[in-house]
Design an enzyme around this catalytic site. Structure first.
Site, PDB file in Angstrom:
ATOM      1  N   ARG A   1     -18.297  20.439  11.151  1.00 43.09           N
ATOM      2  CA  ARG A   1     -17.745  21.551  10.165  1.00 43.09           C
ATOM      3  C   ARG A   1     -18.649  22.462   9.761  1.00 43.09           C
ATOM      4  O   ARG A   1     -19.734  22.003   9.407  1.00 43.09           O
ATOM      5  CB  ARG A   1     -17.149  20.598   9.064  1.00 43.09           C
ATOM      6  CG  ARG A   1     -16.906  21.489   7.850  1.00 43.09           C
ATOM      7  CD  ARG A   1     -16.038  20.763   6.765  1.00 43.09           C
ATOM      8  NE  ARG A   1     -16.588  19.535   6.194  1.00 43.09           N
ATOM      9  CZ  ARG A   1     -15.843  18.812   5.427  1.00 43.09           C
ATOM     10  NH1 ARG A   1     -14.774  18.949   5.041  1.00 43.09           N
ATOM     11  NH2 ARG A   1     -16.437  18.069   4.884  1.00 43.09           N
TER      12      ARG A   1
ATOM     13  N   ARG B   1     -22.245  20.840   4.918  1.00 44.25           N
ATOM     14  CA  ARG B   1     -22.378  20.278   3.770  1.00 44.25           C
ATOM     15  C   ARG B   1     -23.479  18.987   3.841  1.00 44.25           C
ATOM     16  O   ARG B   1     -23.594  18.375   4.737  1.00 44.25           O
ATOM     17  CB  ARG B   1     -20.982  19.648   3.605  1.00 44.25           C
ATOM     18  CG  ARG B   1     -20.210  20.420   2.195  1.00 44.25           C
ATOM     19  CD  ARG B   1     -18.598  20.304   2.188  1.00 44.25           C
ATOM     20  NE  ARG B   1     -18.670  18.722   1.836  1.00 44.25           N
ATOM     21  CZ  ARG B   1     -17.508  18.400   1.680  1.00 44.25           C
ATOM     22  NH1 ARG B   1     -16.306  19.236   1.775  1.00 44.25           N
ATOM     23  NH2 ARG B   1     -17.083  17.161   1.363  1.00 44.25           N
TER      24      ARG B   1
ATOM     25  N   LYS C   1      -7.541  18.431   5.125  1.00 37.80           N
ATOM     26  CA  LYS C   1      -6.799  18.898   3.832  1.00 37.80           C
ATOM     27  C   LYS C   1      -6.837  20.392   3.285  1.00 37.80           C
ATOM     28  O   LYS C   1      -6.205  21.031   3.058  1.00 37.80           O
ATOM     29  CB  LYS C   1      -7.258  17.786   2.728  1.00 37.80           C
ATOM     30  CG  LYS C   1      -6.807  16.430   3.124  1.00 37.80           C
ATOM     31  CD  LYS C   1      -6.965  15.505   2.013  1.00 37.80           C
ATOM     32  CE  LYS C   1      -8.592  15.569   1.641  1.00 37.80           C
ATOM     33  NZ  LYS C   1      -9.458  14.840   2.559  1.00 37.80           N
TER      34      LYS C   1
ATOM     35  N   ARG D   1     -18.159   7.556   3.281  1.00 36.46           N
ATOM     36  CA  ARG D   1     -17.086   8.174   2.602  1.00 36.46           C
ATOM     37  C   ARG D   1     -15.705   7.398   3.170  1.00 36.46           C
ATOM     38  O   ARG D   1     -14.724   7.305   2.325  1.00 36.46           O
ATOM     39  CB  ARG D   1     -16.924   9.597   2.863  1.00 36.46           C
ATOM     40  CG  ARG D   1     -17.966  10.169   2.250  1.00 36.46           C
ATOM     41  CD  ARG D   1     -18.372  11.633   2.372  1.00 36.46           C
ATOM     42  NE  ARG D   1     -17.309  12.676   2.447  1.00 36.46           N
ATOM     43  CZ  ARG D   1     -17.363  13.776   3.286  1.00 36.46           C
ATOM     44  NH1 ARG D   1     -18.342  14.209   3.953  1.00 36.46           N
ATOM     45  NH2 ARG D   1     -16.266  14.579   3.054  1.00 36.46           N
TER      46      ARG D   1
HETATM   47  P1  AP5 Z   1     -11.291  20.032   6.187  1.00 36.65           P
HETATM   48  O1  AP5 Z   1     -10.268  21.031   6.074  1.00 36.65           O
HETATM   49  O2  AP5 Z   1     -12.723  20.532   5.833  1.00 36.65           O
HETATM   50  O3  AP5 Z   1     -10.931  18.462   5.949  1.00 36.65           O
HETATM   51  P2  AP5 Z   1     -10.913  17.863   4.436  1.00 36.65           P
HETATM   52  O4  AP5 Z   1      -9.814  16.904   4.607  1.00 36.65           O
HETATM   53  O5  AP5 Z   1     -10.499  19.030   3.465  1.00 36.65           O
HETATM   54  O6  AP5 Z   1     -12.169  17.066   4.326  1.00 36.65           O
HETATM   55  P3  AP5 Z   1     -13.163  17.213   3.079  1.00 36.65           P
HETATM   56  O7  AP5 Z   1     -14.563  16.452   3.498  1.00 36.65           O
HETATM   57  O8  AP5 Z   1     -13.395  18.324   2.331  1.00 36.65           O
HETATM   58  O9  AP5 Z   1     -12.543  15.995   2.260  1.00 36.65           O
HETATM   59  P4  AP5 Z   1     -13.209  15.061   1.041  1.00 36.65           P
HETATM   60  O10 AP5 Z   1     -11.854  14.473   0.500  1.00 36.65           O
HETATM   61  O11 AP5 Z   1     -14.057  14.054   1.638  1.00 36.65           O
HETATM   62  O12 AP5 Z   1     -14.138  16.091   0.260  1.00 36.65           O
HETATM   63  P5  AP5 Z   1     -14.003  16.483  -1.207  1.00 36.65           P
HETATM   64  O13 AP5 Z   1     -14.727  17.977  -0.801  1.00 36.65           O
HETATM   65  O14 AP5 Z   1     -12.682  16.432  -1.565  1.00 36.65           O
HETATM   66  O15 AP5 Z   1     -11.613  19.942   7.758  1.00 36.65           O
HETATM   67  C1  AP5 Z   1     -12.611  19.110   8.392  1.00 36.65           C
HETATM   68  C2  AP5 Z   1     -13.176  19.649   9.762  1.00 36.65           C
HETATM   69  O16 AP5 Z   1     -12.326  19.455  10.804  1.00 36.65           O
HETATM   70  C3  AP5 Z   1     -13.311  21.242   9.583  1.00 36.65           C
HETATM   71  O17 AP5 Z   1     -14.608  21.577  10.404  1.00 36.65           O
HETATM   72  C4  AP5 Z   1     -12.102  21.748  10.178  1.00 36.65           C
HETATM   73  O18 AP5 Z   1     -12.288  23.211  10.660  1.00 36.65           O
HETATM   74  C5  AP5 Z   1     -11.617  20.589  11.218  1.00 36.65           C
HETATM   75  N1  AP5 Z   1     -10.329  20.404  11.438  1.00 36.65           N
HETATM   76  C6  AP5 Z   1      -9.146  20.736  10.465  1.00 36.65           C
HETATM   77  N2  AP5 Z   1      -8.046  20.348  11.285  1.00 36.65           N
HETATM   78  C7  AP5 Z   1      -8.440  20.302  12.347  1.00 36.65           C
HETATM   79  C8  AP5 Z   1      -7.595  19.979  13.629  1.00 36.65           C
HETATM   80  N3  AP5 Z   1      -6.410  19.892  13.646  1.00 36.65           N
HETATM   81  N4  AP5 Z   1      -8.293  19.634  14.814  1.00 36.65           N
HETATM   82  C9  AP5 Z   1      -9.602  19.732  14.829  1.00 36.65           C
HETATM   83  N5  AP5 Z   1     -10.372  20.287  13.969  1.00 36.65           N
HETATM   84  C10 AP5 Z   1      -9.865  20.398  12.646  1.00 36.65           C
HETATM   85  O19 AP5 Z   1     -14.995  15.498  -1.975  1.00 36.65           O
HETATM   86  C11 AP5 Z   1     -16.380  15.464  -1.699  1.00 36.65           C
HETATM   87  C12 AP5 Z   1     -16.994  14.515  -2.690  1.00 36.65           C
HETATM   88  O20 AP5 Z   1     -16.860  15.046  -4.274  1.00 36.65           O
HETATM   89  C13 AP5 Z   1     -16.527  13.256  -2.693  1.00 36.65           C
HETATM   90  O21 AP5 Z   1     -17.085  12.369  -1.640  1.00 36.65           O
HETATM   91  C14 AP5 Z   1     -17.001  12.738  -3.979  1.00 36.65           C
HETATM   92  O22 AP5 Z   1     -18.401  12.468  -4.267  1.00 36.65           O
HETATM   93  C15 AP5 Z   1     -16.348  13.849  -5.020  1.00 36.65           C
HETATM   94  N6  AP5 Z   1     -15.002  14.000  -5.375  1.00 36.65           N
HETATM   95  C16 AP5 Z   1     -13.988  14.895  -4.948  1.00 36.65           C
HETATM   96  N7  AP5 Z   1     -13.162  14.696  -5.697  1.00 36.65           N
HETATM   97  C17 AP5 Z   1     -12.954  13.459  -6.274  1.00 36.65           C
HETATM   98  C18 AP5 Z   1     -12.150  12.535  -7.135  1.00 36.65           C
HETATM   99  N8  AP5 Z   1     -10.974  13.085  -7.477  1.00 36.65           N
HETATM  100  N9  AP5 Z   1     -12.866  11.659  -7.601  1.00 36.65           N
HETATM  101  C19 AP5 Z   1     -13.988  11.284  -7.440  1.00 36.65           C
HETATM  102  N10 AP5 Z   1     -14.918  11.892  -6.747  1.00 36.65           N
HETATM  103  C20 AP5 Z   1     -14.374  13.039  -6.383  1.00 36.65           C
END
Ligand code: AP5
Length: 217
Positions: free
Chosen positions: A127, A160, A13, A171
């Site tokens: 990542r 991370r 994402k 997660r």
């Molecule tokens: P990346 O683009 O980083 O993936 P992402 O979907 O953004 O993953 P996140 O881990 O950031 O999402 P998340 O939803 O768990 O975390 P968030 O920060 O929102 O890609 C991942 C990897 O794959 C990278 O290395 C990339 O290079 C690679 N890649 C990408 N596309 C690829 C492809 N096509 N082929 C191969 N490789 C590829 O949340 C973190 C924490 O914050 C949560 O656990 C929670 O505690 C809290 N939080 C955040 N928002 C909320 C909310 N709304 N409510 C409650 N808690 C929340």
């Protein structure tokens, strides 16, 4: 253009959001990035959120909803936005609908980026993120630049805390139990575009682009 991005952790994402926002001149709002910033500066929100984030649990809805209300006051979102990581529960989606109603606006499209669990484990273990410019890399699929060649300053690459395999599995459970019900919630409003997240970064982006072109033609 008012978009919501839903998908499991590590689906890509954040990676795709950067391109979507640059190409469409809209602002990315990543709740994860905002929370990590608050943890870093040890704000009240950050102190309250840290333990949840490190263990892979969701931060309580009340904290997140307040944070979004504050954030969306900024004029930077007036031209449109892509919400990355929000909403993540049904109560968050309901509170967001209320907020949008008050602002006299609505969501145009929900992009559902789908990637199977085992692929997620492999993506997140590789990542790496830059502390300086926040860009996301992968040690095999999208390697980080040599620090001296970074075009946005000196890259400071880190992994991370919540990308350890055990935390990633937790997660994923949280995603399936608490976030996936949002797909039906938004399907009932006819807003969901399904995107297959397997393939190269460009292939996935092309799929997103064709959905956006179809919606906003
Ligand atoms: P990346 O683009 O980083 O993936 P992402 O979907 O953004 O993953 P996140 O881990 O950031 O999402 P998340 O939803 O768990 O975390 P968030 O920060 O929102 O890609 C991942 C990897 O794959 C990278 O290395 C990339 O290079 C690679 N890649 C990408 N596309 C690829 C492809 N096509 N082929 C191969 N490789 C590829 O949340 C973190 C924490 O914050 C949560 O656990 C929670 O505690 C809290 N939080 C955040 N928002 C909320 C909310 N709304 N409510 C409650 N808690 C929340």
């Amino acid at each position: 253009m008012k978009l919501v991005f839903i998908g499991p952790p590590g689906a890509g994402k954040g990676t795709q959001a950067e391109r979507i926002c640059a190409d469409n001149s809209i602002k990315q709002l990543s709740t994860g990035d905002i929370l990590r910033h608050n943890v870093k500066i040890e704000s009240k929100l950050g102190v309250g959120a840290k333990e949840y984030m490190t263990s892979g649990r969701l931060v309580p809805d009340e904290l997140i909803i307040e944070m979004i209300k504050e954030e969306l006051k900024s004029l930077e979102y007036a031209n449109g936005f892509l919400l990355d990581g929000f909403p993540r529960t049904i109560p968050q989606a309901q509170a967001f609908d209320e907020l949008l109603k008050k602002l006299n606006t609505k969501i145009d499209l929900v992009l559902l980026l789908d990637v199977p669990d085992e692929e997620i484990i492999s993506r997140l273990s590789g990542r790496r993120i830059c502390r300086t410019c926040n860009r996301v890399f992968h040690i095999s699929f999208n390697p980080p630049p040599d620090p001296k060649d970074c075009d946005r300053g000196i890259c400071d690459i880190y992994q991370r805390d919540d990308d350890k395999e055990e935390t990633v599995r937790h997660r994923l459970d949280v995603y399936h139990n608490q976030t996936k019900p949002l797909v039906d919630y938004y399907k009932s409003q006819n807003l969901v575009a399904y995107i297959d997240g397997i393939g190269s970064l460009d292939e996935v982006y092309d799929r997103i682009k064709s959905n956006l072109q179809h919606k906003f033609k």
